[in-house]
Design an enzyme around this catalytic site. Structure first.
Site, PDB file in Angstrom:
ATOM      1  N   ASP A 134       0.649   3.156   3.569  1.00 58.95           N
ATOM      2  CA  ASP A 134       0.919   3.243   2.138  1.00 58.95           C
ATOM      3  C   ASP A 134      -0.012   4.292   1.552  1.00 58.95           C
ATOM      4  OD1 ASP A 134       2.223   2.110  -0.344  1.00 58.95           O
ATOM      5  OD2 ASP A 134       0.120   1.857  -0.858  1.00 58.95           O
ATOM      6  N   HIS A 159      -1.993  -2.850  -4.641  1.00 61.22           N
ATOM      7  CA  HIS A 159      -2.180  -1.513  -5.208  1.00 61.22           C
ATOM      8  C   HIS A 159      -3.429  -0.825  -4.669  1.00 61.22           C
ATOM      9  CE1 HIS A 159       1.331  -1.491  -7.678  1.00 61.22           C
ATOM     10  NE2 HIS A 159       0.958  -2.572  -8.343  1.00 61.22           N
TER      11      HIS A 159
END
Length: 723
Positions: free
Chosen positions: A537, A678
Site C-alpha cells: 500500500d 491509513h
C-alpha cells in the site's frame, strides 16, 4: 455505490410491458362494444389526451417499480446477502456470527445458521485440542531447533533445490543486512526471507558450480559431500560459503542419492582477513624489533670486556650473558619462523570464480597504486583454487613496486585457461627491467609502505603449487608478470572411506520443508494458494497522481505458502520533494517534518522492487497505487511487470450483493482487526489478511488460478475506474 441487479430491471421492464398490453387489450375490448357514433365521440374526447394516458402509464410503472424494488430487496437481495455472509462464516478461521435482519423468516434462518456454526466451532475446538496435544512434542522439537539456530555464531541458510529459502537464522539476517545495497531501507529484507531466492544475494553460477560438485559426490557415494568457495558480493566484500546437501529420506537405514535442498553456512571474511593481517604484522614487527634489541644488548655485553673487574669474574658473567642472549635469540628466531609459517599455511586453497578474483585485484591495485587498472580477456567461466588473500597481496606488492620504481602509469590484468592451469597476467608498459631485479622482487619479503610481511612472492607461488615468471611482449611494447595457478577441480575431493550409516538419527521436526510445487509451470495457471505475494500500500500527498501528487510512504508484507510473514515487511517513508497538503495530514498522519531527510523515491523504488521480485503484487484499489509507481518508470528506470491482483475487485466478485467494498467494510465482514489504518504498512497487513480469506471463497466459485482471478476481476463494475 452498488450496481443495480439486472433481474430487477428486467422485472420492471416486464411489468411495464404487461401494463401496456393490458391497457391496449382493455381499450380494444371497450372499443368493440361501442356503436359508431359512440366511437366517434370517444375518439374526439381522447384525441387530445393521449399524452395524459401515457403519463398515467409511466406513473403507474414507477409505482410498480418501487414496489418491485422493495420486494426485491426483501425477498431476493436479502437472501443473497445472507448467502454471502453465510459463506464468510463457513470460511472463517475464528468463530463468527451472522447478524439477524430482514423478514422474520430471514432472522430465524440466520439464528439457525449461527447455531450450526456454533456446533461447527465446538467440533473444531475439540479437534484443535486433540491436534494441539498431539503436536506438543513436535513443537518442542521445533523450538529446540529454533534455539539451536539462534545460538549458532555462523550464518545458516537452508534452501530447496530451486534456491528458495526455507529456513534461516538471525545471524544470516544480520549478514545479509550488511550485504544489502539499501540496509537503512529494507534491513536486508530484499535479499533474504522465507520463499525468496538465494540468487538475489549470491551469483547463480557460483552456487550452480557448488551444487554440481555436490551432486557428483552424492552420485559417487561420498558419505560427507560438501563444497566450499569464496565469492565477491555487494560492495566488494568477500564471503566464504560452505555448502552441504539435504538428501531425501529412504527409510531408517537407507541413504538417498536425491538431493532435495542445500544448507549454506556463510562467513563474511572481509574484516577477519584484515584483522588477521594486522595481527600478523604486529607480531612480526615485535619479533623483528626484539631481534634488533638483542643485537644491541650483545654489543653492550661485548663492551664489558674492558679490564674493570677481575678477569675470572668478568669471563664468568660474560659467559652467562652470552648464553642467555643466544638462548633468547634462538627463541625469538623460532617464534618469527613459526609466525611466518603460520602466515603461509593459515588459509586453505578455496574455489573462487576467476572473474571475482580479477575484480577484487582491480579494486585493490587501484586503491594501493593510484593508477588506472583495466581488465582484459577475463574468462568468465574460469574457476580457480587459490588463497585469494595472499595472492592479492603478491599482485599488489608487484604493482606498487612497478609504480614506485619504474613510474608505470597503468596496469592491466588478464586471465585465461592454459591447459590444466589458469594463466593470470599483470601487464604494464614502460622501461625494461633486468632478470636480477625480477628475482629480487620475487624473493624479498613483501612490503607495503611501512608494513612488512614475512611472505615473499615466491612463497605465495609455491603455496599454490604454481609458477611465476617475467615476459616481454615486444610487438605490443609491453611486459608482464605471469602467474600459473591451479584450476578448481571438477572432481570431488577424496574424503577417505565412507563412514558407517547410522541406524537412525535425532529429528528436530517431522514435517518436510522441502515439499514444493513445480515452479516451472506457468505463473498464470498456478493455483492461487501456491503463489507468493507481496501485499503493498502507498500513502500519498493527494489523490491526483497525474497532477503532481507523490508517494510519501510504502508499506508491504509477504505471503508465502498461505502464511502472512509479519517479520518480513517493508516500511519506508519517502521525501516527496514537495509540501504535504495540510488537509491530507489528518488522513495518513504524516507531516512534513517526518519526511524531511528521508530518501527520495528514486532511492526507495529499487529496494522495494527487489523486495517484491518474483512475487504477485496485491493491493486494495490497486489501480491507484500502480499509477503512482508507473509514473516513476521514466525517471527511475524501475518497472513493476509482475501480475497485480486487486482485493477491491475480487471482493466484488465473491460478494456482488454487498453495498460497500471499502477496506473497512470488507475487514468488518471478515472479522479482520484494523490496526494502523491509513498507514502504508497497516493497510498492507489488513489487505493481506483479507486476501487470505478471499482465496477459499474464490475457489468456491471455481476461481482457482491466477489467470481465472484476473479475468473475473476485469468483469466487475469497479474495473472501469481509471486514474
Amino acid at each position: 455505490m452498488k450496481r443495480t441487479d439486472p433481474r430487477l430491471l428486467a422485472a420492471i421492464a416486464l411489468a411495464g410491458l404487461v401494463m401496456a398490453l393490458w391497457l391496449v387489450l382493455m381499450s380494444a375490448i371497450v372499443w368493440s362494444t361501442l356503436s359508431l357514433p359512440e366511437r366517434e365521440a370517444v375518439g374526439e374526447v381522447l384525441a387530445g389526451r393521449i399524452a395524459l394516458v401515457f403519463v398515467g402509464w409511466v406513473l403507474g410503472l414507477i409505482a410498480v417499480a418501487a414496489v418491485l424494488r422493495v420486494l426485491h430487496q426483501r425477498y431476493v437481495g436479502a437472501p443473497h446477502r445472507l448467502l454471502e455472509e453465510t459463506r464468510v462464516v463457513l470460511a472463517a478461521r475464528r468463530p463468527q456470527l451472522l447478524k439477524p435482519r430482514g423478514t422474520r423468516e430471514m432472522q430465524a434462518l440466520a439464528v439457525a445458521v449461527n447455531e450450526l456454526a456454533a456446533q461447527r466451532d465446538r467440533l473444531r475446538a475439540e479437534m484443535d485440542a486433540q491436534v494441539t496435544q498431539a503436536s506438543e512434542r513436535v513443537q518442542q522439537e521445533k523450538d529446540r531447533l529454533a534455539a539451536l539456530m539462534a545460538e549458532l555464531h555462523q550464518s545458516v541458510v537452508v534452501c530447496n533445490h530451486a534456491g528458495r529459502i526455507l529456513l534461516y537464522n538471525q545471524r544470516a539476517r544480520q549478514a545479509f543486512r550488511a550485504l544489502s545495497q539499501g540496509p537503512q531501507l529494507a534491513d536486508g529484507a530484499e535479499l533474504i526471507g522465507i520463499g525468496r531466492s538465494i540468487y538475489a544475494a549470491l551469483e547463480r553460477q557460483v552456487l550452480a558450480h557448488a551444487f554440481e560438485r555436490i551432486q557428483q559426490a552424492v552420485t559417487k557415494g561420498d558419505a560427507r559431500p560438501s563444497a566450499q568457495f569464496v565469492t565477491t558480493v555487494a560492495g566488494g566484500q568477500l564471503l566464504r560459503v560452505q555448502v552441504a546437501p539435504v538428501r531425501a529420506s529412504q527409510g531408517v537405514s537407507g541413504r538417498s542419492t536425491e538431493v532435495t535442498g542445500f544448507v549454506l553456512m556463510l562467513d563474511n571474511v572481509t574484516e577477519s582477513v584484515a584483522e588477521e593481517s594486522e595481527r600478523d604484522q604486529l607480531l612480526h614487527g615485535l619479533t623483528e624489533g626484539s631481534r634488533a634489541s638483542l643485537a644491541n644488548i650483545q654489543a653492550a655485553v661485548d663492551m664489558l670486556g674492558y679490564p674493570d673487574i677481575e678477569p675470572a669474574m668478568r669471563e664468568r658473567f660474560l659467559g652467562v650473558v652470552r648464553e642467555e642472549v643466544a638462548s633468547m635469540g634462538t627463541r625469538v628466531t623460532d617464534l618469527a619462523q613459526r609466525s611466518a609459517q603460520r602466515l603461509k599455511t593459515r588459509w586453505p586453497l578455496e574455489d573462487m570464480l576467476g572473474a571475482d578474483l580479477a575484480a577484487a585485484a582491480q579494486r585493490q591495485l587501484g586503491a594501493r597504486c593510484g593508477c588506472p587498472v583495466t581488465l582484459d580477456a577475463i574468462d568468465p567461466a574460469l574457476w580457480l583454487k587459490v588463497d585469494s588473500y595472499t595472492l592479492l597481496q603478491a599482485l599488489t606488492y608487484l604493482g606498487t613496486r612497478l609504480v614506485d620504481e619504474f613510474e608505470v602509469r597503468f596496469l592491466q590484468l588478464r586471465l585465461a585457461r592454459a591447459g590444466a592451469h589458469a594463466q593470470l597476467d599483470l601487464v604494464w608498459s614502460g622501461q625494461a627491467m633486468s632478470n636480477e631485479t625480477v628475482m629480487s622482487w620475487e624473493m624479498d619479503a613483501m612490503r607495503f609502505g611501512t608494513e612488512r610481511t614475512p611472505l615473499s612472492v615466491r612463497d605465495v607461488v609455491e603455496r599454490h603449487g604454481g609458477e611465476m615468471w617475467f615476459e616481454r611482449e615486444r610487438v605490443r611494447h609491453q611486459a608482464l608478470f605471469r602467474f600459473l595457478l591451479p584450476l578448481a577441480s571438477s572432481q570431488p575431493e577424496d574424503r577417505g572411506p565412507a563412514a558407517p550409516v547410522l541406524a537412525s538419527r535425532p529429528e528436530f521436526y517431522d514435517f518436510d520443508l522441502f515439499q514444493t510445487s513445480d515452479e516451472s509451470s506457468a505463473l498464470e495457471d498456478r493455483p492461487l494458494a501456491e503463489l507468493t505475494y507481496t501485499v503493498f500500500d502507498t500513502e500519498t500527498t493527494g489523490l491526483n497522481p497525474a497532477g503532481g501528487d507523490a508517494i510519501i510512504q510504502i508499506g508491504a508484507a509477504r505471503i508465502v505458502n498461505g502464511k502472512l510473514l509479519h517479520q518480513e515487511s517493508f516500511d519506508q517513508l519517502v521525501d516527496p520533494g514537495r509540501s504535504i497538503p495540510a488537509e491530507s495530514i489528518p488522513i495518513h498522519g504524516i507531516s512534513q517534518d517526518m519526511v524531511e531527510g528521508q530518501p527520495r523515491i528514486a532511492q526507495v523504488l529499487p529496494v522495494f522492487h527487489a523486495f517484491a521480485e518474483d512475487t504477485v503484487l496485491v493491493a486494495h484499489n490497486a489501480a491507484f497505487d500502480m499509477k503512482f509507481l508507473q509514473l516513476q518508470e521514466e525517471a527511475t528506470g524501475i518497472a513493476f511487470r509482475q501480475p497485480v491482483l486487486d482485493t477491491l475487485l475480487l471482493s466484488a466478485v465473491v460478494h456482488p450483493n454487498q453495498e460497500s467494498h471499502r477496506l473497512e467494510a470488507i475487514a468488518e465482514r471478515f472479522d479482520v482487526a484494523v490496526l494502523g489504518r491509513h498507514t502504508a504498512l497497516g493497510d498492507a497487513l489488513v489487505t493481506a489478511e483479507i486476501w487470505l480469506r478471499l482465496i477459499p471463497l474464490l475457489a468456491e466459485q471455481g476461481i482457482h488460478t491466477l489467470r481465472q482471478a484476473r479475468e473475473a476481476a476485469q468483469k466487475t463494475y469497479y474495473a472501469r475506474l481509471k486514474y
